[in-house]
Enzyme design. Structure first.
Site, PDB file in Angstrom:
ATOM      1  N   PHE A 131       0.855  -1.186   0.000  1.00  0.00           N
ATOM      2  CA  PHE A 131       0.000   0.000   0.000  1.00  0.00           C
ATOM      3  C   PHE A 131       0.898   1.245   0.000  1.00  0.00           C
ATOM      4  O   PHE A 131       1.854   1.319   0.782  1.00  0.00           O
ATOM      5  CB  PHE A 131      -0.886  -0.026   1.245  1.00  0.00           C
ATOM      6  CG  PHE A 131      -1.986   0.988   1.228  1.00  0.00           C
ATOM      7  CD1 PHE A 131      -3.184   0.734   0.570  1.00  0.00           C
ATOM      8  CD2 PHE A 131      -1.837   2.191   1.889  1.00  0.00           C
ATOM      9  CE1 PHE A 131      -4.205   1.673   0.562  1.00  0.00           C
ATOM     10  CE2 PHE A 131      -2.857   3.136   1.884  1.00  0.00           C
ATOM     11  CZ  PHE A 131      -4.048   2.876   1.217  1.00  0.00           C
ATOM     12  N   ASP A 203       1.913  -4.858   8.634  1.00  0.00           N
ATOM     13  CA  ASP A 203       0.717  -4.032   8.502  1.00  0.00           C
ATOM     14  C   ASP A 203      -0.475  -4.981   8.349  1.00  0.00           C
ATOM     15  O   ASP A 203      -0.530  -5.787   7.406  1.00  0.00           O
ATOM     16  CB  ASP A 203       0.855  -3.106   7.282  1.00  0.00           C
ATOM     17  CG  ASP A 203      -0.279  -2.093   7.211  1.00  0.00           C
ATOM     18  OD1 ASP A 203      -1.394  -2.402   7.688  1.00  0.00           O
ATOM     19  OD2 ASP A 203      -0.057  -0.996   6.665  1.00  0.00           O
ATOM     20  N   TYR A 228     -11.112   0.857  10.672  1.00  0.00           N
ATOM     21  CA  TYR A 228     -12.293   1.264   9.886  1.00  0.00           C
ATOM     22  C   TYR A 228     -12.592   0.318   8.729  1.00  0.00           C
ATOM     23  O   TYR A 228     -13.549   0.506   8.011  1.00  0.00           O
ATOM     24  CB  TYR A 228     -12.153   2.707   9.384  1.00  0.00           C
ATOM     25  CG  TYR A 228     -10.902   2.998   8.578  1.00  0.00           C
ATOM     26  CD1 TYR A 228     -10.794   2.593   7.253  1.00  0.00           C
ATOM     27  CD2 TYR A 228      -9.831   3.682   9.144  1.00  0.00           C
ATOM     28  CE1 TYR A 228      -9.664   2.864   6.515  1.00  0.00           C
ATOM     29  CE2 TYR A 228      -8.692   3.961   8.416  1.00  0.00           C
ATOM     30  CZ  TYR A 228      -8.614   3.551   7.097  1.00  0.00           C
ATOM     31  OH  TYR A 228      -7.483   3.808   6.373  1.00  0.00           O
ATOM     32  N   LYS A 229     -11.737  -0.696   8.522  1.00  0.00           N
ATOM     33  CA  LYS A 229     -11.999  -1.660   7.448  1.00  0.00           C
ATOM     34  C   LYS A 229     -12.813  -2.811   8.029  1.00  0.00           C
ATOM     35  O   LYS A 229     -13.951  -2.629   8.417  1.00  0.00           O
ATOM     36  CB  LYS A 229     -10.677  -2.095   6.819  1.00  0.00           C
ATOM     37  CG  LYS A 229     -10.003  -0.926   6.082  1.00  0.00           C
ATOM     38  CD  LYS A 229      -8.622  -1.231   5.555  1.00  0.00           C
ATOM     39  CE  LYS A 229      -8.074  -0.023   4.795  1.00  0.00           C
ATOM     40  NZ  LYS A 229      -6.637  -0.122   4.526  1.00  0.00           N
ATOM     41  N   ARG A 377     -12.330  -4.888  -6.914  1.00  0.00           N
ATOM     42  CA  ARG A 377     -12.159  -5.570  -5.618  1.00  0.00           C
ATOM     43  C   ARG A 377     -13.517  -5.836  -4.991  1.00  0.00           C
ATOM     44  O   ARG A 377     -14.390  -4.967  -4.958  1.00  0.00           O
ATOM     45  CB  ARG A 377     -11.388  -4.685  -4.632  1.00  0.00           C
ATOM     46  CG  ARG A 377      -9.999  -4.330  -5.025  1.00  0.00           C
ATOM     47  CD  ARG A 377      -9.232  -3.756  -3.839  1.00  0.00           C
ATOM     48  NE  ARG A 377      -9.915  -2.639  -3.192  1.00  0.00           N
ATOM     49  CZ  ARG A 377      -9.473  -2.040  -2.092  1.00  0.00           C
ATOM     50  NH1 ARG A 377      -8.374  -2.478  -1.496  1.00  0.00           N
ATOM     51  NH2 ARG A 377     -10.122  -1.017  -1.572  1.00  0.00           N
TER      52      ARG A 377
HETATM   53  C1  LIG Z   1      -5.888   1.072   4.271  1.00  0.00           C
HETATM   54  C2  LIG Z   1      -4.439   0.937   4.489  1.00  0.00           C
HETATM   55  C3  LIG Z   1      -3.716   1.932   5.161  1.00  0.00           C
HETATM   56  C4  LIG Z   1      -4.406   3.217   5.546  1.00  0.00           C
HETATM   57  O1  LIG Z   1      -3.627   4.065   6.303  1.00  0.00           O
HETATM   58  P1  LIG Z   1      -4.279   5.390   6.913  1.00  0.00           P
HETATM   59  O2  LIG Z   1      -3.202   6.021   7.642  1.00  0.00           O
HETATM   60  O3  LIG Z   1      -5.440   4.922   7.754  1.00  0.00           O
HETATM   61  O4  LIG Z   1      -4.812   6.201   5.779  1.00  0.00           O
HETATM   62  C5  LIG Z   1      -2.378   1.712   5.420  1.00  0.00           C
HETATM   63  N1  LIG Z   1      -1.771   0.574   5.023  1.00  0.00           N
HETATM   64  C6  LIG Z   1      -2.439  -0.396   4.366  1.00  0.00           C
HETATM   65  C7  LIG Z   1      -1.735  -1.643   3.971  1.00  0.00           C
HETATM   66  C8  LIG Z   1      -3.792  -0.231   4.067  1.00  0.00           C
HETATM   67  O5  LIG Z   1      -4.446  -1.177   3.405  1.00  0.00           O
END
Ligand SMILES: *Cc1c(COP(=O)(O)O)cnc(C)c1O
Length: 418
Positions: A131, A203, A228-229, A377
């Site tokens: 990401f 992560d 939040y996911k 997705r």
């Molecule tokens: C969704 C996601 C994030 C989001 O990070 P924020 O700081 O909440 O915007 C980070 N890393 C991964 C791998 C994600 O899928």
């Protein structure tokens, strides 16, 4: 499992022990929600909880609520509720800040530990397909530290082995890839890193609440992730952070704000870290948003990750099987691994017109999302997604493709968030 009719899906729903949990969510009529991997659905309880926090705790309690409503300890209390879902122990997790900010903290902590053990280790290894924020944060930290720190990116999980050499300080990986849905072998990669003298940062953005995770069981070192996911904490809800107990007291984190101080209200001019995981806090917490996280976690307390994983695999298997059998004449390519051990809780298909196809599906109430360059997705959240939902989603996809509904110019327009 060979499913040929909607009736068979309804029969699976009737036998599903998790089906009653759907009533814990407020989903709009006529929507099949397959985007819980991006923003989880709203727990029904969140509306009353928000009203309580705003009207009573804030409105009536005012400043007193930091003590009387438990606001001050909320990051740790939520961390303890979340811990069992990721294989962590009590007092090992805090819910705070964003995933991006937490990654900065733990990556900096890991580099510091390594700098003391072996200053020659200056490389962070990750995947190019990680990401973006993870890569940006690592680049930013390397730039800030200077002194030769750098990022080494690999193009596939197979290349990790060769990349983790004696100059590597940290192996920083995302457990389930946000785009492909591929899951890495946390135990094996952590062992590989340790055998080469590197520390691991995981992560768990697409793992927490989606797949069983065993941080302590794998001997991992640091982890961060989103609430939040799959955890249904609400838009922009604070993230979480975990540090292995053995490393927690080899403490240093760069965002040494007053909430991580041993005695924040002593108002001392010098920083002294709080004992334990709370030292990873920085500043005043967003209480209204933090409070919502509890509503999502309370639903997880009614089941367990093994039961959720079993249903998640059934749902994703069914989706793959139905798309391939019912939409097979269209140019769809499965991006997500078929092997269960390598699959998270989402299924991605590439299609040359993926963006417009997803927009056409959303217009019909089937909400998935799209990631560049051509990936559709579909996230499967066993708490509120049923087998008949999968059937209906595939029928909608078949209709959009057979009828070429995606050609409508309205479906080509792009919003700021895809
Ligand atoms: C969704 C996601 C994030 C989001 O990070 P924020 O700081 O909440 O915007 C980070 N890393 C991964 C791998 C994600 O899928």
């Amino acid at each position: 499992m060979t499913i040929q009719t909607r009736e068979q899906c309804l029969a699976l729903d009737r036998q599903d022990p998790l089906a009653p949990l759907r009533t814990a969510f407020a989903l709009p009529e006529g929507v099949i929600y397959l985007d819980g991997n991006s923003l989880g659905a709203r727990p029904r309880a969140a509306a009353a909880r928000a009203a309580l926090v705003v009207e009573q705790e804030w409105g009536e309690g005012l400043i007193r609520s930091w003590n009387t409503a438990g606001w001050f300890a909320l990051p740790q209390r939520l961390g303890n509720l979340l811990a069992p879902l990721i294989g962590a122990g009590p007092d090992e997790v805090v819910v705070t800040d964003t995933t991006s900010a937490n990654l900065f903290k733990v990556l900096a902590a890991a580099l510091r530990v390594q700098g003391q053990r072996d200053p020659a280790r200056k490389v962070i290894v990750s995947e190019r397909s990680n990401f973006p924020t993870d890569l940006y944060i690592a680049q930013g930290l390397a730039d800030l530290l200077q002194q030769g720190y750098s990022l080494r990116l690999v193009d596939s999980p197979d290349a990790i082995d060769a990349a983790v050499r004696e100059d590597v300080a940290v192996l920083m990986l995302t457990h389930v890839n946000y785009r492909s849905g591929e899951m890495l072998d946390m135990a094996a990669l952590t062992e590989l890193a340790h055998a080469r003298g590197a520390l691991t940062v995981w992560d768990l953005a697409h793992s927490a609440g989606a797949v069983p995770v065993s941080l302590n069981g794998c001997g991992a070192d640091y982890a961060v992730g989103c609430t939040y996911k799959y955890l249904n904490g609400g838009p922009g809800a604070p993230a979480f952070l975990w540090v292995a107990p053995a490393l927690r007291d080899a403490f240093w984190q760069p965002l040494s704000g007053w909430w991580g101080h041993a005695q924040p209200f002593a108002m001392e001019p010098h920083y002294r870290p709080r004992p334990g995981i709370a030292r990873f806090l920085c500043g005043t917490q967003p209480i209204t948003s933090l409070a919502m996280v509890e509503c999502g976690l309370e639903i997880f307390a009614r089941t367990d990750m093994q039961a959720l994983r079993a249903k998640s695999l059934q749902l994703t298997d069914l989706f793959i099987e139905l798309v391939e059998s019912r939409c097979g004449r269209h140019p769809l390519t499965l991006v997500t691994p078929r092997a269960h051990a390598c699959r998270g809780s989402q299924v991605s298909f590439a299609h040359p017109e993926g963006y417009a196809v997803v927009q056409a599906l959303i217009a019909r109430g089937v909400i998935g999302d799209y990631r560049e360059p051509n990936i559709m997705r579909f996230g499967f959240t066993p708490l509120y997604t049923g087998f008949a939902d999968v059937w209906d989603a595939v029928e909608a996809l078949r209709d959009v493709l057979d009828g070429e509904q995606w050609r409508d110019p309205a479906f080509q327009e792009r919003g700021a968030v895809t």
